[in-house]
Design an enzyme around this catalytic site. Structure first.
Site, PDB file in Angstrom:
ATOM      1  N   GLU A 102      20.543  -8.798  20.167  1.00  0.00           N
ATOM      2  CA  GLU A 102      20.208  -8.714  21.687  1.00  0.00           C
ATOM      3  C   GLU A 102      18.939  -8.889  21.723  1.00  0.00           C
ATOM      4  OE1 GLU A 102      21.508  -4.493  22.387  1.00  0.00           O
ATOM      5  OE2 GLU A 102      23.636  -5.195  22.552  1.00  0.00           O
ATOM      6  N   PRO A 103      18.100  -9.840  21.533  1.00  0.00           N
ATOM      7  CA  PRO A 103      16.557 -10.198  21.848  1.00  0.00           C
ATOM      8  C   PRO A 103      16.424 -10.434  23.149  1.00  0.00           C
ATOM      9  CG  PRO A 103      17.561 -12.129  20.953  1.00  0.00           C
ATOM     10  CD  PRO A 103      18.881 -11.257  20.927  1.00  0.00           C
ATOM     11  N   ARG A 160      12.572  -9.704  24.681  1.00  0.00           N
ATOM     12  CA  ARG A 160      11.219 -10.273  24.611  1.00  0.00           C
ATOM     13  C   ARG A 160      10.977 -11.472  24.016  1.00  0.00           C
ATOM     14  NH1 ARG A 160       7.287  -6.149  25.247  1.00  0.00           N
ATOM     15  NH2 ARG A 160       8.698  -4.673  24.355  1.00  0.00           N
ATOM     16  N   ARG A 203       3.404  -3.028  32.475  1.00  0.00           N
ATOM     17  CA  ARG A 203       2.982  -2.890  31.100  1.00  0.00           C
ATOM     18  C   ARG A 203       1.778  -2.605  30.496  1.00  0.00           C
ATOM     19  NH1 ARG A 203       3.572  -5.906  27.327  1.00  0.00           N
ATOM     20  NH2 ARG A 203       4.807  -4.581  26.155  1.00  0.00           N
ATOM     21  N   TYR A 211       2.519   1.545  29.119  1.00  0.00           N
ATOM     22  CA  TYR A 211       2.494   1.449  27.543  1.00  0.00           C
ATOM     23  C   TYR A 211       1.074   1.172  26.971  1.00  0.00           C
ATOM     24  CZ  TYR A 211       7.221   0.008  28.958  1.00  0.00           C
ATOM     25  OH  TYR A 211       8.377   0.024  29.491  1.00  0.00           O
ATOM     26  N   CYS A 263      -3.558   1.700  44.331  1.00  0.00           N
ATOM     27  CA  CYS A 263      -4.433   3.159  44.641  1.00  0.00           C
ATOM     28  C   CYS A 263      -4.206   4.185  43.406  1.00  0.00           C
ATOM     29  CB  CYS A 263      -4.013   3.541  46.032  1.00  0.00           C
ATOM     30  SG  CYS A 263      -4.763   5.095  46.626  1.00  0.00           S
ATOM     31  N   TYR A 290       9.779  -8.119  30.701  1.00  0.00           N
ATOM     32  CA  TYR A 290       9.551  -6.888  31.383  1.00  0.00           C
ATOM     33  C   TYR A 290       8.328  -6.850  32.193  1.00  0.00           C
ATOM     34  CZ  TYR A 290      12.346  -5.557  27.529  1.00  0.00           C
ATOM     35  OH  TYR A 290      13.369  -5.485  26.441  1.00  0.00           O
TER      36      TYR A 290
END
Ligand code: LLP
Length: 424
Positions: A279-280, A282, A317, A321, A348, A377
């Site tokens: 299930e790739p 990225r 991202r 992360y 902001c 993502y």
């Protein structure tokens, strides 16, 4: 592929990025169709020696045109909501090649899966019972796999390590065999497979071997109890090279070399031939897109800030992360990178950054900054925070450019909002 050419302009998929920014405005996601196709084919080739199906993880990129391209390549799909199921159906991905994942599926979502004969990855014993009841009520059979919590710890940001013992996903490893035994006795439930997903942006591949070994031990145990599986789904998670100075990332054939020996040895020893599913997300779409932005202002404060027109509303991202994305000045691609710059968005919040302390050419208002490797993502995690309409997306294909998502307008900010009569 990113190429540097022309009058100091960044070229992407054969198109001049500055021209696209001027024609379509910014922020703008640009996707190179050839990269999507090539990355998908790499998986097919790497796993050609066993019966394998590649189920694209739709959460990484839910653009209909991109899903359609993957459908043409023969992809199945990992969906995590009723909305993603609608998307893959609209894109023409065959529903017998879809796995419905999720740790908190609603009753409506479970019904939709059963009604459309989509296999469900069961995340808890409670869900197993609910699914059986729904299938009985509908007079249908629910195809299932179980999401295993394999208790492995990849070396990635804890927010994207999904196979940890403490993660919210899946059924504890020790409970898997009894839960299959329970499922085997339930009415209107058909056991199809077994499933895990250990995490994302994984560059150190030995954890995949560990997960495969653990999963194949379960397959053997189930086999010994007379429970046969049509598929073994080992999830996604292969990382990509966001930080170019750190070198290349492993490729699908490296993943194949890591997991196929165990998979083949175990299936041969048992005399079974389940299909392997991956299930790739990225590693297929990540490198296929860039996000082009305009510099709105620069400022020398305690740091040198370059403030652009997209922040964590369009690419969350880095903020979420601490993720690294390369940034380049698309209209000054040959200029010397001499200024230590921190690229921030217009949102902001002080957590709204894109790239910290990078050497960039001297930039000014109106220059274009391209953020690389944003196909996974990126848009799919965007929002309208701070009253900002989401941006457009274009697809580059053999030198032609097509809009694959229109830019939202302020009307889209107002859409679905209701002002009660008494407040007018
Ligand atoms: N299968 C399942 C069940 C998943 O939960 C995921 C990702 C995938 C497959 C695809 O994993 P990939 O091949 O893309 O690594 N938003 C985070 C990543 C979250 C991943 C969630 N699950 C990020 O931007 O890094």
């Amino acid at each position: 592929m990113v190429h540097h050419e022309g009058p100091g302009h960044l070229s992407f998929g054969g198109a001049d990025v500055v021209e696209l920014a001027e024609r379509y405005g910014t922020p703008l996601y640009i996707t190179d169709e050839a990269v999507v196709r090539a990355n998908f084919r790499r998986y097919k080739e790497a796993f050609a020696s066993v019966d394998t199906a590649i189920y694209f993880a739709v959460k990484a990129n839910g653009n209909l045109a991109i899903l359609r391209i993957l459908a043409q390549e023969g992809a199945g799909a990992d969906v995590f909501s009723g909305g993603e199921l609608e998307l893959v159906n609209a894109a023409g991905i065959s529903l017998d090649r879809v796995l419905f994942n999720g740790n908190a599926k609603s009753e409506a979502e479970l019904r939709a899966a059963v009604e459309s004969d989509v296999t469900v990855s069961v995340d808890s014993r409670e869900e197993l019972q609910t699914l059986s009841a729904i299938a009985s009520e509908l007079g249908k059979e629910a195809g299932i796999s179980m999401r295993v919590n394999p208790d492995v710890s990849p070396d990635v940001n804890p927010k994207i390590a999904t196979g940890l013992r403490t993660a919210k996903f899946g059924i504890p490893y020790e409970e898997i065999v009894p839960t299959y035994a329970e499922a085997a006795k339930l009415p209107n439930v058909a056991i199809k497979g077994i499933h895990c997903h250990i995490g994302s942006q994984i560059l150190e591949l030995s954890v995949f071997k560990e997960a495969t070994e653990k999963m194949m031990r379960l397959v053997a145990e189930l086999h010994s109890r007379g429970i046969e599986l049509e598929f073994v789904d080992l999830g996604g998670g292969l990382g990509i090279a966001y930080e170019k100075a750190k070198g290349a990332a492993p490729l699908p054939h490296d993943l194949a070399a890591m997991i196929l020996p165990t998979f083949k040895a175990q299936t041969q020893a048992l005399g079974i031939s389940p299909r392997l599913i991956l299930e790739p997300g990225r590693s297929i779409v990540g490198p296929a897109s860039i996000l082009v932005t305009t510099v709105n202002t620069t400022k020398d404060a305690y740091k040198h800030f370059v403030a652009i027109d997209a922040g964590f509303n369009m690419l969350i991202r880095p903020a979420m992360y601490d993720a690294y994305h390369e940034v380049v000045v698309a209209n000054k691609i040959n200029a010397e990178a001499s200024v230590l710059s921190t690229v921030v968005g217009p949102i902001c919040e002080s957590g709204d950054f894109i790239a910290k302390d990078r050497l960039l050419p001297q930039v000014q208002r109106g220059d274009y900054i391209a953020i690389l490797d944003t196909g996974a993502y990126g848009f799919s995690m965007s929002s309208q925070y701070n009253g900002r309409p989401r941006c457009a997306e274009v697809l580059v294909h053999n030198g032609t450019v097509e809009v694959i998502r229109e830019r939202e307008s302020f009307e889209d900010i107002m859409r679905h909002q209701v002002l009660p009569e008494r407040l007018r």
